[in-house]
Write a protein that holds these residues in place. Structure first.
Motif, PDB file in Angstrom:
ATOM      1  N   GLN A   1       2.654  11.174  -2.466  1.00 45.17           N
ATOM      2  CA  GLN A   1       1.383  10.921  -3.155  1.00 45.17           C
ATOM      3  C   GLN A   1       0.531  10.000  -2.291  1.00 45.17           C
ATOM      4  N   GLY A   2       0.263  10.464  -1.079  1.00 46.38           N
ATOM      5  CA  GLY A   2      -0.430   9.628  -0.114  1.00 46.38           C
ATOM      6  C   GLY A   2      -1.930   9.589  -0.316  1.00 46.38           C
ATOM      7  N   ALA A   3      -2.545   8.591   0.318  1.00 45.84           N
ATOM      8  CA  ALA A   3      -4.005   8.473   0.300  1.00 45.84           C
ATOM      9  C   ALA A   3      -4.614   9.666   1.035  1.00 45.84           C
ATOM     10  N   ALA A   4      -5.893   9.940   0.735  1.00 45.03           N
ATOM     11  CA  ALA A   4      -6.551  11.128   1.278  1.00 45.03           C
ATOM     12  C   ALA A   4      -6.647  11.093   2.794  1.00 45.03           C
ATOM     13  N   ASP A   5      -6.739   9.895   3.390  1.00 42.35           N
ATOM     14  CA  ASP A   5      -6.930   9.805   4.836  1.00 42.35           C
ATOM     15  C   ASP A   5      -5.631   9.618   5.604  1.00 42.35           C
ATOM     16  N   VAL A   6      -4.502   9.708   4.922  1.00 42.48           N
ATOM     17  CA  VAL A   6      -3.214   9.494   5.585  1.00 42.48           C
ATOM     18  C   VAL A   6      -2.709  10.793   6.182  1.00 42.48           C
ATOM     19  N   GLU A   7      -2.222  10.717   7.401  1.00 42.15           N
ATOM     20  CA  GLU A   7      -1.620  11.888   8.050  1.00 42.15           C
ATOM     21  C   GLU A   7      -0.322  12.252   7.323  1.00 42.15           C
ATOM     22  N   ARG A   8      -0.209  13.513   6.940  1.00 46.17           N
ATOM     23  CA  ARG A   8       1.005  13.976   6.293  1.00 46.17           C
ATOM     24  C   ARG A   8       2.019  14.431   7.349  1.00 46.17           C
TER      25      ARG A   8
ATOM     26  N   GLN B   1       0.171   2.675 -14.096  1.00 38.48           N
ATOM     27  CA  GLN B   1      -0.534   3.574 -13.193  1.00 38.48           C
ATOM     28  C   GLN B   1       0.372   3.888 -12.003  1.00 38.48           C
ATOM     29  N   PRO B   2       0.226   5.084 -11.402  1.00 41.79           N
ATOM     30  CA  PRO B   2       1.117   5.448 -10.297  1.00 41.79           C
ATOM     31  C   PRO B   2       1.194   4.409  -9.185  1.00 41.79           C
TER      32      PRO B   2
ATOM     33  N   ALA C   1       0.863  -1.195   0.000  1.00 49.38           N
ATOM     34  CA  ALA C   1       0.000   0.000   0.000  1.00 49.38           C
ATOM     35  C   ALA C   1       0.893   1.237   0.000  1.00 49.38           C
ATOM     36  N   PRO C   2       1.557   1.515  -1.112  1.00 52.95           N
ATOM     37  CA  PRO C   2       2.539   2.613  -1.140  1.00 52.95           C
ATOM     38  C   PRO C   2       1.952   3.987  -0.851  1.00 52.95           C
TER      39      PRO C   2
END
Length: 971
Positions: A130-137, A288-289, A103-104
């Motif tokens: 390029q993280g998922a929308a719910d991932v803490e940056r 795809q990315p 799950a990169p």
């Protein structure tokens, strides 16, 4: 009350443990010495970490990967570590690496490379890139801190009586890290609860590890006169270091680190990318990315297998499927060893000539947004390093080998800069001898050299350079048994040396610092020489500098890793090949008493601290007043560096008499005694200057800004006065950067204007929006947030009422009056990506509404600016996702009668950058090219979509929203 002498019991006692921490790009490790046990020997601290759900193991290293599970995983007891009381929200180490490969979008990798990335705000929350929308940056600093915090918690769980934060800690970093990256490394340690650290360069640490491993016989393995090359290539960086072996006092041997290479983001990660690109081409290209991210992780392991002896002729792996080209559950990929091995060896370690130089054109690798070295050939960089430092550390004396020679680091001389007599002696001593660029001893370090194939190739390249005089020559190879632990162990060894045990490597700064001065051509004064040693203070008494009291001053700063013998105080022309720009030094000298502007003479001082960073300050001659000077870390982005290449400073100033006439015109309008109306002010200024406003140089514009600020109370006269004052103020300060101390000018504008409009007229409000849009590039993210919040609320209300037919009440402006609101919001490039995406979606919804047609051109312009693949000033992490931009682009291309503004905005959204994660897909870009050609747009706009490139001056002005100041270069 008098006190007696201090007893030994009253003095602070040294810590029981000396701890070395290798904070690596791919793996981190810890070595330590327990000083309560004799003899002092380095041990490996095995780091407990999750290897699977509910399974904890103590391992020799901690993979530098950060993974955030989905919500249900985060609450699972199986993710707890022994010292955790509460469920964990993230994981680092083996489990993070393995889960992240699946799950990169939830994985942070290569945080250390981001820590030295000058193209982004390294303190901003931007990872995973390029993280998922719910991932803490997290910021690169925060991610690095979490690895260190894990190490601290693991240590404290095992040694609860001797917590890590109370031990002597030596933290490693690349020799080539600049001052900003070093400071941020210290910040990361402090954020992890480790405020007491000392820094050491990784190549030095690797050599200390070798000395420790051979503590019984190392003096029989080296001899004075030899030159040691440490070649350190890890996952993210390539570091070269030269160490000279010399006679010390008596019969002892001394080591002197005399040169380090430039910073290169080039290492195992680049090999992974090259192999992934090769395999992607075999699969038909354009994965795809998310597939690409998985492929890169697979290639990391594949590379390691291919580059070891005994690798089978073929290897296979499975890539998950997606889309039309990869159907079903995945695809099985076969890899032939004899095709891949030359790709990795010849691509990164080719046979080159010693006088070859690295290419300067960008390599095209922009994956993850990191600025990889433009040339992937490590051997070309090595050749350039050895030739640039051919004479580094040579003694300008005839007999270096004499035991009683008094070699001092500050007496080292580059032969090219030695006095003629000394240089002749050096040349005579080398007559018929080997090339002085040749190293006698080589120490390989870093994970890349786990491959015997790479070690052998690099040895063969070195032999090819220096065997002309001796066909049998080969460098002496030193070895460290555990490349993954050598740096951590060496750091711990250095800690024991600092306590007086073992041999010290004398290490000067190995880079010279220069401070820019006003001159034509540009010149700089040597501030700190490359042979400065820790603890050494440099007092720059001459030349003397003069600064304005209570006014900002900026000093351009340069660094060189090749000019190591320039003398402090020496005035030199700026050589852009050898002197690289750094973030400037900025200061405001404030004095007690009345705030009176005036010139103050100062001396500059510098000290290389024991932890490896620079302290800079200035002092007033004849008094005890001192001021600390700070590197401007906020300016350490590629955008700001580009801005400093502007010709604005070089345009000079206009004739003073003309300026005085212009100043009188401004005072006649806004001064307390002025009677002129604001109408026609700019025309009067043009007449006074006899210069069209588009030709006004930046130096003049900033003087206009200063005069307007002096007369800021004049805007109270009427709404028309305030509107004109705001308009001209923004015009004079646009784009908010590009000239020295523009950040101070913007902050002063913010202080006087933000939230302090005098008149409530709609025109005044619109002019304030124009002002902030014009100088948005100089505003901080927090300031842009403060401006945007009320406007976003108004835009949402307008959207609900117009697009969805919901909501009621007056939003405070008509669609025509919303023009400048949309343009301002689009110009705030530092807004969070989520807000920008929401704004773009609202614009797309509103474009077709009849009531919004008066604002349509501005809305289309705004959509192009928001969806642009490359901002004008914002860092890369502020670019909106490609999928959102593609939706907007399709809406634009569906316009029945597209105009010029539609085509220009489409270009910005579809413009090719070479970064897979920012660029739109090839198919949609081909559609854009066909669409643009069907409506006969400029060939250069088509080229920007098809091939990429830079905006010309007119195009940059259109993207900015109006003409740019003369001489300014932006992206």
């Amino acid at each position: 009350m008098p006190t007696g002498p201090t007893s030994a019991d009253d003095l602070p006692q040294p810590s029981r443990f000396i701890v070395g921490i290798d904070l690596g790009t791919t793996n981190s490790a810890v070595g330590y010495v327990d000083t309560s046990r004799e003899p002092w020997r380095v041990q490996t601290f095995r780091i407990p970490q999750l290897v699977d759900v509910g399974q904890v193991e103590a391992l020799d290293s901690l993979p530098s990967f950060h993974y955030q599970p989905v919500a249900d995983q985060a609450t699972a007891a199986g993710l707890r570590l022994p010292w955790d009381r509460d469920p964990r929200e993230y994981s680092v180490g083996v489990f993070a690496r393995e889960q992240g490969s699946r799950a990169p979008a939830r994985l942070i990798a290569s945080a250390k490379s981001w820590l030295c990335h000058s193209g982004v705000d390294r303190t901003a929350d931007l990872l995973p890139w390029q993280g998922a929308a719910d991932v803490e940056r997290l910021s690169p600093v925060a991610a690095s801190a979490r690895y260190l915090q894990h190490i601290r918690d693991a240590w404290n769980a095992q040694f609860s009586s001797d917590p890590l934060q109370e031990q002597d800690i030596v933290l490693t970093l690349p020799a080539s890290f600049d001052e900003v990256a070093r400071e941020l490394t210290v910040q990361a340690a402090a954020a992890a609860g480790l405020p007491r650290i000392v820094l050491i360069e990784e190549p030095q640490a690797a050599f200390y590890a070798w000395l420790d491993a051979h503590h019984q016989d190392w003096e029989q393995r080296v001899e004075p006169g030899q030159k040691i090359l440490v070649c350190d290539i890890g996952g993210g960086t390539t570091d070269f270091t030269l160490i000279r072996v010399r006679h010390g006092e008596g019969a002892k041997v001394q080591f002197h680190r005399v040169a380090v290479g430039d910073h290169l983001i080039l290492g195992g990660d680049n090999q992974d990318l090259a192999l992934a690109k090769h395999l992607e081409d075999q699969l038909g290209g354009n994965l795809q990315p998310h597939q690409w991210a998985v492929l890169v992780r697979i290639c990391r392991r594949l590379k390691e297998e291919v580059l070891i002896d005994g690798c089978p002729a073929e290897l296979t792996f499975n890539l998950p499927g997606s889309g039309a080209k990869l159907i079903g559950g995945g695809v099985r990929v076969q890899v032939e060893r004899d095709q891949v091995r030359p790709l990795l060896l010849d691509g990164f370690f080719p046979f080159v000539e010693l006088d070859d130089k690295p290419q300067k054109l960008q390599s095209g690798f922009r994956e993850f947004g990191l600025p990889y070295a433009p040339d992937p050939a490590v051997t070309r960089y090595l050749a350039a390093f050895l030739t640039a430092h051919r004479h580094a550390g040579e003694i300008a004396a005839p007999d270096e080998a004499a035991p009683d020679s008094q070699a001092r680091v500050d007496g080292l001389a580059d032969a090219s800069r030695s006095p003629p007599g000394a240089r002749r002696r050096l040349e005579q001593g080398r007559a018929g001898g080997p090339d002085p660029a040749r190293p006698d001893i080589v120490l390989f370090n870093g994970g890349v050299f786990n491959s015997p194939q790479i070690r052998q190739r690099l040895l063969e390249v070195l032999q090819s350079w220096f065997r002309a005089d001796d066909p049998n020559w080969s460098p002496i190879l030193l070895d460290n048994d555990r490349l993954d632990l050598a740096v951590a162990h060496g750091a711990a060894c250095y800690g024991t040396v600092r306590r007086g045990r073992g041999v010290r490597i004398a290490a000067g700064l190995a880079r010279s610092y220069y401070i820019g001065v006003e001159s034509d051509p540009p010149s700089a004064v040597c501030l700190v020489p490359g042979n400065a040693e820790p603890g050494q203070a440099i007092d720059l008494i001459q030349p003397r500098f003069e600064l304005l009291v209570h006014q900002p001053a900026e000093f351009p700063l340069y660094v060189s890793s090749t000019r190591l013998t320039d003398v402090p105080g020496e005035l030199l022309p700026v050589d852009h090949e050898q002197m690289k720009p750094l973030p400037p030094i900025r200061t405001v000298l404030r004095t007690r008493g009345k705030k009176l502007a005036g010139m103050l003479a100062v001396h500059l001082h510098a000290r290389l601290t024991e932890i490896g960073t620079l302290d800079l300050w200035c002092s007033e001659p004849g008094s005890d007043r001192r001021w600390r000077l700070q590197f401007d870390v906020r300016s350490a982005t590629q955008t700001d560096k580009d801005a400093r290449q502007t010709a604005g400073e070089a345009e000079g100033v206009i004739e003073e008499q003309a300026w005085q006439r212009c100043e009188q015109v401004i005072a006649a309008t806004f001064g307390s005694a002025g009677r002129d109306t604001p109408h026609g002010l700019v025309k009067r200024m043009v007449a006074a200057l006899d210069l069209d406003r588009h030709e006004w140089p930046m130096s003049l514009l900033r003087r206009i800004w200063e005069t307007l600020l002096d007369h800021h109370t004049g805007r109270r006269k009427s709404a028309e006065h305030e509107a004109r004052w705001l308009n001209l103020l923004g015009y004079a300060l646009r784009p908010g950067y590009g000239l020295a101390v523009d950040d101070w000018r913007v902050s002063e504008t913010w202080r006087i204007v933000q939230g302090k409009l005098v008149h409530s007229a709609a025109g005044v409000r619109s002019e304030s929006w124009i002002l902030w849009r014009r100088i948005a590039g100089g505003l901080s993210a927090g300031q842009q947030r403060a401006i945007a919040d009320p406007l976003l609320a108004a835009a949402r209300s307008l959207h609900r009422r117009t697009a969805a037919g919901k909501g009621s009440g007056d939003v405070g402006f008509t669609p025509q009056q919303s023009v400048e609101m949309w343009r301002l919001l689009a110009g705030l490039e530092l807004l969070p990506v989520g807000d920008k995406t929401e704004l773009g979606n609202m614009l797309v919804d509103l474009l077709s509404k009849k009531s919004m047609q008066p604002a349509r051109p501005a809305m289309i312009w705004a959509l192009g600016r928001i969806g642009a693949r490359q901002g004008l000033y914002g860092p890369l992490n502020t670019v909106v996702p490609a999928d959102a931009a593609e939706r907007w682009l399709k809406k634009l291309m569906a316009t029945r009668e597209p105009g010029d503004v539609d085509a220009f905005s489409a270009m910005q959204i579809a413009r090719r950058t070479g970064d897979r994660y920012r660029d739109l897909g090839d198919s949609i870009r081909r559609e854009v090219v066909d669409w643009m050609q069907s409506i006969s747009v400029s060939p250069h706009l088509v080229q920007l979509v098809r091939e990429g490139g830079s905006l010309d001056r007119d195009e940059a002005g259109r993207a900015f929203g109006e003409s740019l100041p003369k001489g300014l270069r932006i992206q």
